[in-house]
Design a protein around this motif. Sequence first.
Motif, PDB file in Angstrom:
ATOM      1  N   GLY A  88       0.891  -1.229   0.068  1.00  0.00           N
ATOM      2  CA  GLY A  88       0.011   0.060   0.088  1.00  0.00           C
ATOM      3  C   GLY A  88       0.886   1.287  -0.026  1.00  0.00           C
ATOM      4  N   THR A  89       0.319   2.345  -0.056  1.00  0.00           N
ATOM      5  CA  THR A  89       0.818   3.809  -0.064  1.00  0.00           C
ATOM      6  C   THR A  89      -0.068   4.735   0.839  1.00  0.00           C
ATOM      7  OG1 THR A  89       1.764   3.447  -2.240  1.00  0.00           O
ATOM      8  CG2 THR A  89       1.615   5.600  -1.455  1.00  0.00           C
ATOM      9  N   ILE A  90       0.839   5.307   1.809  1.00  0.00           N
ATOM     10  CA  ILE A  90       0.089   6.233   2.719  1.00  0.00           C
ATOM     11  C   ILE A  90       0.865   7.739   2.184  1.00  0.00           C
ATOM     12  CG2 ILE A  90      -0.263   6.846   5.189  1.00  0.00           C
ATOM     13  CD1 ILE A  90       0.529   4.148   5.851  1.00  0.00           C
ATOM     14  N   THR A  91      -0.304   8.657   2.187  1.00  0.00           N
ATOM     15  CA  THR A  91       0.280  10.036   2.006  1.00  0.00           C
ATOM     16  C   THR A  91       0.146  10.999   3.042  1.00  0.00           C
ATOM     17  OG1 THR A  91      -1.768  10.547   0.883  1.00  0.00           O
ATOM     18  CG2 THR A  91       0.117   9.991  -0.701  1.00  0.00           C
ATOM     19  N   ASN A  92      -1.273  10.383   3.948  1.00  0.00           N
ATOM     20  CA  ASN A  92      -1.503  11.134   5.273  1.00  0.00           C
ATOM     21  C   ASN A  92      -2.260  10.289   6.120  1.00  0.00           C
ATOM     22  OD1 ASN A  92      -4.278  11.968   4.213  1.00  0.00           O
ATOM     23  ND2 ASN A  92      -3.176  13.315   2.896  1.00  0.00           N
ATOM     24  N   GLY A  93      -2.499  10.176   7.213  1.00  0.00           N
ATOM     25  CA  GLY A  93      -3.659   9.704   8.104  1.00  0.00           C
ATOM     26  C   GLY A  93      -2.965   8.009   8.226  1.00  0.00           C
ATOM     27  N   LYS A  94      -4.046   7.197   8.229  1.00  0.00           N
ATOM     28  CA  LYS A  94      -3.829   5.810   8.406  1.00  0.00           C
ATOM     29  C   LYS A  94      -4.282   4.750   7.433  1.00  0.00           C
ATOM     30  CE  LYS A  94      -7.535   5.221  11.846  1.00  0.00           C
ATOM     31  NZ  LYS A  94      -8.015   5.034  13.179  1.00  0.00           N
ATOM     32  N   GLU A  95      -3.813   3.577   7.569  1.00  0.00           N
ATOM     33  CA  GLU A  95      -4.663   2.682   6.984  1.00  0.00           C
ATOM     34  C   GLU A  95      -4.788   1.488   7.846  1.00  0.00           C
ATOM     35  OE1 GLU A  95      -2.773   1.058   3.315  1.00  0.00           O
ATOM     36  OE2 GLU A  95      -3.353   2.971   2.090  1.00  0.00           O
ATOM     37  N   VAL A  96      -5.929   0.738   7.663  1.00  0.00           N
ATOM     38  CA  VAL A  96      -6.341  -0.590   8.616  1.00  0.00           C
ATOM     39  C   VAL A  96      -6.041  -1.805   7.632  1.00  0.00           C
ATOM     40  CG1 VAL A  96      -8.190  -1.368   9.554  1.00  0.00           C
ATOM     41  CG2 VAL A  96      -8.269   0.801   9.687  1.00  0.00           C
ATOM     42  N   VAL A  97      -5.397  -2.559   8.523  1.00  0.00           N
ATOM     43  CA  VAL A  97      -4.998  -3.958   7.796  1.00  0.00           C
ATOM     44  C   VAL A  97      -5.713  -5.073   8.612  1.00  0.00           C
ATOM     45  CG1 VAL A  97      -3.186  -5.461   7.108  1.00  0.00           C
ATOM     46  CG2 VAL A  97      -2.700  -3.215   7.101  1.00  0.00           C
ATOM     47  N   SER A  98      -6.578  -5.763   7.951  1.00  0.00           N
ATOM     48  CA  SER A  98      -7.432  -6.813   8.535  1.00  0.00           C
ATOM     49  C   SER A  98      -6.608  -8.269   8.490  1.00  0.00           C
ATOM     50  CB  SER A  98      -8.588  -7.210   7.787  1.00  0.00           C
ATOM     51  OG  SER A  98      -9.348  -5.890   7.991  1.00  0.00           O
ATOM     52  N   ILE A  99      -6.923  -9.069   9.513  1.00  0.00           N
ATOM     53  CA  ILE A  99      -6.209 -10.320   9.700  1.00  0.00           C
ATOM     54  C   ILE A  99      -7.181 -11.400   9.803  1.00  0.00           C
ATOM     55  CG2 ILE A  99      -4.712 -11.712  11.033  1.00  0.00           C
ATOM     56  CD1 ILE A  99      -3.200  -9.251  11.915  1.00  0.00           C
TER      57      ILE A  99
END
Length: 531
Positions: A80-91
């Motif tokens: 993935g790529t983040i430019t600002n904030g956050k990302e949620v990864v599911s398991i």
Amino acid sequence: MKIKTALHNYFLLCFIILLGACKSQDVAPPTMNVSSDIIEMGAITSSSNSTFNITQTGEGTISYTIASDKNWVKISKSSGTITNGKEVVSINTLISSTDLLEGENIATLTITPVINGTPSPNITVKVKGIYKVTTLVTSVSELDFGTIKTDKSLYLKFSKVGSENLTYDVVSDKPWLLLGKASASLSTIDSLKLTVNTLTIPSGNQTATITLRPKVNGVVGKPIQVNIKVNYDDTKSGNIEGHRLTRNETWAGNIYLTGSIVIPEGLTLTIKPGSIITVKTISPGINIIVLGGKLVAKGDESNIIILKGENYKLGDSSWGGVAVDGDIEMSYCYIQSAFAGIEMNHHVQPKIIDIHHILFDNSFMAGVFVDTYPFSVPLNLKNLTFRNTYLNSFIFQDNCNINISESEFNDPEINVISWGSNSNILIDKSNFINKKYDFYTHVEVFQPESNKNNKVSAQNCYGIKYIAGFGKNGNAFTNTSVATSANINAGCGFADKFKNSISNIRLSLPTSREKLYELQQLQFQKLKSSK
């Protein structure tokens, strides 16, 4: 006024200088953080799931990849790529994975960031959980039915361990072990009905194995086997009425038979060594009939099997005898007072004929009567003793191929006689007693005018002197390598154990060849009409 203008210009200049100084400095790169470096899954099931956050601080762009070192951990994204904030990864978890083990499991997620195009140190996240295999557990690994004489059922109990959806199927490796069901779903506990079918089980100690195959969410798991033991005692004794076998039977001990027995194809009657079968005297006589099935009556020297009539009347028979159109294994038997001790009439070549060490005593028509045996492999009969038969010791009819060896013919009347045509008979290493009257014969073709092409050969035999019916219509008799003394191994070997108090006594002795011919003709016609 000039002073205010000067101050204004001065502050403006300072602001421009500070602004230029700020623009001349480098901008700080962004940073990546994860919400947790350890994720506790608790109990690992097919519905287990969790999440973690990847966040970015600062200006710029962060790209990343995520990899797991265990297949049982499934992540919602691998890059993935983040430019600002956050990302949620599911398991999520995959319980069918081969690297998911019973007990505690730990997987490592490796996150590799690339900040503004420059690779940065990896970040690791541990995923932990406890896995318990979902399967079924049986209450026992072996079931013993004990000794049974009739069909019997037992229940095998089992339960589910684990929390996944579980179904199962079950199979038996023996056809006599019947299962109450072939498959089912299992939520908590269950039981399986097992039935031993005595219609198809062989007698004696038997074993079987049932295999339960669990399926977790449709995926086949490790099979579970349960061993089955049973001792089938199918012996019958005491009073036995006439009947047609519907299952294999075994007789033992003292038996009183009140009707004819029919052994159909595919079934076997076994008579145990030492058994004594007394047959009720009725008219018409009772028979043991092998109709495509199999008779096994194998005694031994110390345990002779006795088959006898209830009441013996001189010059008559008190029961029919053993009639065979199938397989037979018969040895060390004493057959007394039968119309015909063993009568054989085969239309299809049997799988096995094993007849030896038999004492035929006080038969009326014959000790052995072979109606037809037209097969290339001859019928082999061995170590027979014929004693005190009223008419004939051994009769053969049409298209018979027979070898008789090491036997003794102690009947005073007719010994080996043809009542048909086109037969080949070999008599080897056998003994014949002397005849009181010259119209009694050792070997004969009855009615040689109509019975033709019978070839009878004797070799290494002792005592053959009287023959009749040969030398015409293709009937030929040869006697080679004549023994000068009795063959010591001829006969059943146990005749002395059964003394004959009525030996050589007849209700009405024929006084001529003509009278004997009439009796033979009468019995021949009776036999034909009875068929």
